[in-house]
Design an enzyme around this catalytic site. Structure first.
Site, PDB file in Angstrom:
ATOM      1  N   ARG A 135       0.841  -1.192   0.000  1.00 27.65           N
ATOM      2  CA  ARG A 135       0.000   0.000   0.000  1.00 27.65           C
ATOM      3  C   ARG A 135       0.881   1.248   0.000  1.00 27.65           C
ATOM      4  O   ARG A 135       1.736   1.399   0.874  1.00 27.65           O
ATOM      5  CB  ARG A 135      -0.910  -0.002   1.223  1.00 27.65           C
ATOM      6  N   ASP A 149       1.428   5.464   0.140  1.00 30.19           N
ATOM      7  CA  ASP A 149       0.824   6.615   0.790  1.00 30.19           C
ATOM      8  C   ASP A 149       0.343   7.644  -0.232  1.00 30.19           C
ATOM      9  O   ASP A 149       0.660   7.569  -1.418  1.00 30.19           O
ATOM     10  CB  ASP A 149       1.839   7.289   1.723  1.00 30.19           C
ATOM     11  N   TYR A 151      12.150   0.310  -4.155  1.00 25.79           N
ATOM     12  CA  TYR A 151      11.718   1.698  -4.303  1.00 25.79           C
ATOM     13  C   TYR A 151      12.906   2.552  -4.754  1.00 25.79           C
ATOM     14  O   TYR A 151      14.056   2.256  -4.427  1.00 25.79           O
ATOM     15  CB  TYR A 151      11.219   2.257  -2.979  1.00 25.79           C
ATOM     16  N   ARG A 175      10.308   6.614   3.538  1.00 25.90           N
ATOM     17  CA  ARG A 175      10.408   8.070   3.650  1.00 25.90           C
ATOM     18  C   ARG A 175      11.138   8.482   4.925  1.00 25.90           C
ATOM     19  O   ARG A 175      11.833   9.506   4.942  1.00 25.90           O
ATOM     20  CB  ARG A 175       9.017   8.683   3.593  1.00 25.90           C
TER      21      ARG A 175
END
Length: 279
Positions: A51, A53, A126, A212
């Protein structure tokens, strides 16, 4: 009886309130499920690899959906080959203000029930992109953090090395009740691509806000706010503590989700569930 379909998905997350469906908000899951419901004429529920953000992008998102056999058969013999195109046409028609579709179905394939988009995955990759110098050279693009400060990449690389391996990443996560924050961070690779700094992170999985948070810590080192040992010290504390600096969502893209060969899907799914049973 049902048939399981794998969907490979890309999206620009700028105008979405994240992946997960939320009442009254535009989300990737909600939009794609609506399209599936239109085609199959039944409610459809997606299971996703990871999932994302609000504001986070994806080039290699993966999800699966179970469709009743009778609904699947209505597609016809060549329906599966054309399903992605049908979905993309509907997504384009739903795009606001006549803009190009912000979600693209890259492919749809029939898979066995052993495949689980979330639990069969072996890694997620990522890339976070930063423009250290903000000036007129930056083209119009949504996948950058326009930082406006020089970065010491050597110091950032030294800091990243201290985070590799299996750890409790509670200091870099927003924990969920009953969920483990133990993850295996396989690689952090920091590179300069033209005028853009790219931070690539690969792990078996990532906790909520983990990417992040790590990028924010590395940037704090790169700008000289903290020394190279600071992220490892934070990691060892195993404590969320005061809210760490989160890198803006806009710079983050889910590039790839990795899976084992078909014969290993069920084994990998079982292994993952045992390690992160309530995650």
């Amino acid at each position: 009886m049902s048939r399981r379909l794998r969907l490979d998905i890309a999206y620009d997350g700028s105008d979405y309130s994240g992946w997960a469906k939320q009442p009254g908000l535009r989300t990737v899951q909600g939009e794609v499920e609506d399209v599936l419901a239109m085609i199959f004429r039944i409610p459809c529920q997606l299971t996703v690899a990871g999932r994302t953000d609000k504001g986070v992008h994806a080039l290699g998102q993966v999800a699966h959906v179970d469709v009743p056999a009778e609904a699947f058969e209505r597609l016809g013999r060549t329906g599966i080959e054309r399903l992605a195109n049908r979905m993309n046409k509907i997504l384009t028609s739903k795009s606001p203000d006549g803009k190009p579709a912000q979600t693209v179905i890259k492919g749809v394939s029939a898979v066995s029930d052993d495949f689980d988009a979330r639990f069969s995955a072996t890694y997620r990759r990522y890339i976070y992109r930063i423009a250290p110098t903000v000036s007129s050279w930056i083209p119009t693009r949504t996948d950058l953090w326009r930082l406006g400060a020089a970065l010491d990449l050597a110091a950032m690389g030294q800091a990243a090395a201290g985070l590799l391996g299996e750890h409790d990443f509670l200091s870099f996560c927003k924990p969920r009740e009953g969920a483990t924050t133990i993850r295996t961070l396989r690689n952090i690779y920091i590179s300069q691509v033209g005028r853009i700094v790219e931070i690539e992170l690969v792990a078996d999985a990532f906790c909520h806000s983990m990417v992040r948070s790590i990028v924010g810590a590395l940037v704090a080192v790169g700008t000289g706010k903290h020394g190279p040992d600071w992220p490892a010290v934070r990691l060892a504390e195993k404590c969320r503590g005061s809210e760490p600096q989160l890198a803006p969502a806009a710079g983050l893209t889910l590039e790839e989700v990795g899976y084992p060969d078909e014969g290993e899907w069920a084994v990998q799914s079982l292994r993952t569930r045992r390690v992160r049973s309530l995650d």
